[in-house]
Motif scaffolding. Sequence first.
Motif, mmCIF file in Angstrom:
data_model
loop_
_atom_site.group_PDB
_atom_site.id
_atom_site.type_symbol
_atom_site.label_atom_id
_atom_site.label_comp_id
_atom_site.label_asym_id
_atom_site.label_seq_id
_atom_site.Cartn_x
_atom_site.Cartn_y
_atom_site.Cartn_z
ATOM 1 N N ASN A 3 0.808 -1.223 0.000
ATOM 2 C CA ASN A 3 0.000 0.000 0.000
ATOM 3 C C ASN A 3 0.839 1.271 0.000
ATOM 4 N N LYS A 4 2.144 1.138 0.194
ATOM 5 C CA LYS A 4 3.006 2.315 0.127
ATOM 6 C C LYS A 4 3.050 2.882 -1.294
ATOM 7 N N ALA A 5 2.698 2.055 -2.277
ATOM 8 C CA ALA A 5 2.715 2.503 -3.670
ATOM 9 C C ALA A 5 1.727 3.639 -3.888
ATOM 10 N N TYR A 6 0.514 3.507 -3.360
ATOM 11 C CA TYR A 6 -0.476 4.574 -3.560
ATOM 12 C C TYR A 6 -0.468 5.598 -2.441
ATOM 13 N N GLN A 7 0.303 5.340 -1.372
ATOM 14 C CA GLN A 7 0.467 6.361 -0.347
ATOM 15 C C GLN A 7 1.404 7.480 -0.804
#
Length: 208
Positions: A3-7
Motif C-alpha cells: 500500500n506504500k505505492a499509492y500512499q
Amino acid sequence: MDNKAYQKMDYALCLLSAAADGRNHGCIVNSFHQVTSSFPPKFTVAVNKDHETCKAVQAAGSFSVTLLDADAPAELIDTFGYKSGRVADKFAGREVQTDGSGNPYLKEHMVSRIACKVVDRLEIGSYILFVGQAAEAEVLGDGKVLTLQAYTDRGKATPPAATVYRTVEINGYRCTVCGYVYEGESLPPDFRCPLCGAPAEKFVKIEK
C-alpha cells in the motif's frame, strides 16, 4: 500488495457542505477531484453514507466545496473533521456565506470554492460517490492548499470523514465504521463513536 505505492499520492483537504431541512452540514474530505475538462467541468466527491453531510447532499441535490488554506487552524479542522453534525451546528458562530443553491460555505481560511449540482451518484461500499457539475467557482485567497501530507506532518491523524487515511504515531483506537480515531491507552467499554454512534466493539487498536 504494497500500500506504500499509492500512499505516494497526495490529496487536498476540503470542506464539503450542504443545507437540508433548514440545517447546515459540513465535513472535511480529501476525495474531491476534477474528472472532466469540458465546460462546465465535472467533479467527484466520496462521502461516508453514515455522515450527516452525505444525507444533506442527497437531499439538496447539490453541494459546495471549499479548499482549505495551508495555514488553516486546527480548531477549524477539529470541528468539521472530528465532530458530528448530529449533536451540534458546526457553522455556529462563523461568518457563513450561501451559494446559489442555498448551501453554506466559509471564506475564512479558504483559498477557493466550487459549487456543484449533483448529476450522478454511485454507491461504493459504505460510501457514496457523487458526480457534480460546477455551477459556481471563485478564488477566495492567494495561499496554498492544505494537503493530507502537510496535515499529517503536523502530527495529526487524518480526519475520519476523509476517505484516504494516513496513520500517525499515536496510541488509540479507530472506528471500523467511519474511521474516527480515539486517542488513549484504553477505550471505555461504554464508549460510542461521536461521529457515527458505533459502540466500543466496533473499534480496533491502532497498530504502530
